[in-house]
Motif scaffolding. Sequence first.
Motif, PDB file in Angstrom:
ATOM      1  N   LYS A  64      57.070 -34.555  14.434  1.00 19.51           N
ATOM      2  CA  LYS A  64      57.000 -35.221  13.127  1.00 19.51           C
ATOM      3  C   LYS A  64      55.926 -34.599  12.227  1.00 19.51           C
ATOM      4  N   THR A  65      54.709 -34.558  12.729  1.00 23.03           N
ATOM      5  CA  THR A  65      53.581 -34.174  11.886  1.00 23.03           C
ATOM      6  C   THR A  65      53.632 -32.709  11.462  1.00 23.03           C
ATOM      7  N   THR A  66      53.979 -31.844  12.413  1.00 25.20           N
ATOM      8  CA  THR A  66      53.956 -30.420  12.070  1.00 25.20           C
ATOM      9  C   THR A  66      55.225 -29.983  11.337  1.00 25.20           C
ATOM     10  N   VAL A 155      52.493 -41.025   5.205  1.00 30.71           N
ATOM     11  CA  VAL A 155      51.415 -41.733   5.895  1.00 30.71           C
ATOM     12  C   VAL A 155      51.713 -41.639   7.383  1.00 30.71           C
ATOM     13  N   ASP A 156      50.941 -40.790   8.052  1.00 29.31           N
ATOM     14  CA  ASP A 156      51.223 -40.509   9.455  1.00 29.31           C
ATOM     15  C   ASP A 156      50.426 -41.451  10.357  1.00 29.31           C
ATOM     16  N   GLU A 157      50.898 -41.641  11.565  1.00 27.37           N
ATOM     17  CA  GLU A 157      50.195 -42.471  12.544  1.00 27.37           C
ATOM     18  C   GLU A 157      49.982 -43.889  12.012  1.00 27.37           C
ATOM     19  N   ALA A 158      50.975 -44.387  11.283  1.00 22.76           N
ATOM     20  CA  ALA A 158      50.802 -45.699  10.647  1.00 22.76           C
ATOM     21  C   ALA A 158      50.620 -46.803  11.677  1.00 22.76           C
ATOM     22  N   GLU A 351      45.833 -40.108  22.162  1.00 20.00           N
ATOM     23  CA  GLU A 351      46.949 -41.020  22.448  1.00 20.00           C
ATOM     24  C   GLU A 351      48.207 -40.585  21.701  1.00 20.00           C
ATOM     25  N   THR A 352      48.077 -40.440  20.377  1.00 19.50           N
ATOM     26  CA  THR A 352      49.245 -40.023  19.588  1.00 19.50           C
ATOM     27  C   THR A 352      48.912 -38.993  18.522  1.00 19.50           C
ATOM     28  N   SER A 353      47.626 -38.927  18.108  1.00 18.83           N
ATOM     29  CA  SER A 353      47.282 -38.085  16.952  1.00 18.83           C
ATOM     30  C   SER A 353      47.457 -36.593  17.209  1.00 18.83           C
ATOM     31  N   VAL A 354      46.970 -36.132  18.348  1.00 17.68           N
ATOM     32  CA  VAL A 354      47.148 -34.716  18.661  1.00 17.68           C
ATOM     33  C   VAL A 354      47.881 -34.589  19.999  1.00 17.68           C
TER      34      VAL A 354
HETATM   35 MG    MG Z   1      52.003 -36.697  14.878  1.00 17.77          MG
END
Ligand code: MG
Length: 708
Positions: A64-66, A155-158, A351-354
């Motif tokens: 998702k993030t990248t 807005v990531d990691e909401a 946990e989820t961010s990286v």
């Molecule tokens: Mg992510």
Amino acid sequence: MPAMPNSGAKPGQSDHRANHFIARRQLILQQRKSLPIASVEKRLVEEVRKNDTLIVVGETGSGKTTQLPQYLHNAGFCQDNKIIGITQPRRVAALTVAKRVAEECNVELGQKVGYSIRFDDMTTAATRIKYMTDGLLVREALLDPHLSKYSIIIVDEAHERTVHTDVLLGLLKNVQYARSKTSTINKNIGKMNDKKNSENKQSQGFVLKPCQTSKLAPLKLIIMSASLDARCFSEYFGGAKAVHVQGRQYPVDILYAYQPEPDYLDATLIAIFQIHLEEGPGDILAFLTGQEEIESVERLIQERIQQLPQENNKITTIPIYSSLPSEQQMNAFKPAPSGFRKVILATNIAETSVTIPGIKYVIDPGLVKARSYNPVTGMESLIIIPTSKAQALQRSGRAGREGPGKCFRLYPESEFIKMADSTVPEIKRCNLSNVVLQLKALGIDDIIGFDFMEKPSRMTIVKSLEQLLLLGALTDDYKLSNPVGVQMARLPLDPMYSKALIVANEFKCLEEMLIVVSMLSVESIFYFPREKLEEARAARKNFSSSEGDHITLVNVYRAAADCLEKGKNANMKEKTMEKTLNKWCRENFINYRSLRHARDIHSQIQGHVQQMGLNILSCGEDMLQFRRCLTAAFFLNAAIRQPDGSYRAMASGQNVQIHPSSVLFRTKTDCIIFNELVRTNQTYVRNLTRIDPLWLPELAPQYYATEG
Ligand code: MG
Ligand code: ADP
């Protein structure tokens, strides 16, 4: 674009490097294509075109993030030089992901792909994909209320529901509404009754005026979350559509401890070596509660390795936490040297961010450091509490990204059953002064009526308003005061620290206060390893001030600056100088990483206060003046000694003890001001300075009425 690396190389070498470069590009391309999100690229882009607000849910590591920002960039969402902004709750995530995406795009960081976090901006006019912290975007809204540079905000990691995320969601809802009205307004310019329009908006909880600029397209919002429960976001955004991205997850064996572990650091250490000696290859990820805990486990591992026979001592440790200096943050992504096992010591950032590749074993002590706020006393503290079930599941999931894995929960299963399903949003358990100040600065006066996704308690809001009033940031009718409130909102600091800088300007000791605020903004400058406690204490004596910890911190900062100055005079190179400083820190039991971070923060805030036109003057030897200034700034945190030797915090009436790490520990000081409350089995205060109780009514008459 970064050229292929061939500068100054011999012909053979340059061929070799070119081959390496091509291989690396192919590998990245392959990795990107194999991510679960790649198969739904088209569909996601279509959904973003069709919907102004979209919720994207997908397991950690699905891409998702990248990937999503790149898909949207390629699909033309950056036309007219518009930017795609992606917010992260944490600095490390914004930075490491931006670096990765820049590499994937084969561009230099800060060009097409950049990041911007507090105290570190890596963007240029060319930046189209911008990763940043959620707090930073809130600050940007102060200068550009319609966020007009952005076509899309992700807005990531909401699911983390940090206080900044929650505030941001409310703000973005406003901005989106205002921008959706732009086109109508522009069509009807002159016809529309602006006043009536704004009254309508007030009644729906919207407070931002529609923008008058032409050409401002509606703002697209994407809310990304790793937790499957997207309902709350969808409801908040008026039934917004949610899309699920299938993840890939291998089975993870969960092993529980038989009984609760009294010392979770010890238990973690034992688990690490047990896995290392008994389990097959694969990296280990251990979740710890903060920088201090991570560094102490790191040291213990290093010591224990030395006692192991050579064939068993191949472990490399890698810390990862939010305030880690940026050049060290990418280390977690590098493979361990051949034959070595990598042990990553992380906060809940992992946990989820990286997503760190190569993890097969997870160690989860089941704890997390969290903010906790008591609206009755008005005091916020950091406490270590059990995780939620959702967090425990996320943590164990990290072991099954690339193959079957194992998760060692260092607590019994009965404890897991007792855990709350999900974490309480931070906005419900923190001091809101900062939030209130920022909303006021954004022109949002009715804080209680603000459309929060989850409303903080009325009492917490009222308490924050009171605090800001006492600090002089608000006028008697609770409007932002000028210049004090305006200046405080501009500084990227806790309101009490911002106020301290403004007060210090008046007391002509801003030089000292800048140092104090920078040093207080990082976790523990000193460290006291268990086995060298006496040595560490003796080392600190060189800097100790009998007046308290604040002046002690100033002494450390200045001694470090002297050390660097000497290097400079000896014409040392930057790298050698840093090495010298590192050595000096080790000799003096000072945390080099924290000091480095404090120096970075110092140079940034210095820039801010200079821009504000404040004078950075020093009070020289006059420490009385400086202590009076500390009193005028931190009067809300004063405590007075009781006959039994404990202290009573004057604002809350709470009973507190001096923390053993303070230079004033075991002294019999009548009255102190402090900066931090730490709760373990007792309530401690940390970072204190000795003051004269008579200064309180003199310097803070708005709070301490003189008796009689
Ligand atoms: Mg992510
Ligand atoms: P999500 O946001 O869905 O959790 P990401 O986009 O962060 O997923 O990650 C996708 C993939 O990219 C993961 O496999 C992860 O290991 C890899 N990745 C992310 N950041 C880096 C990095 N800095 N270095 C190497 N690989 C990375």
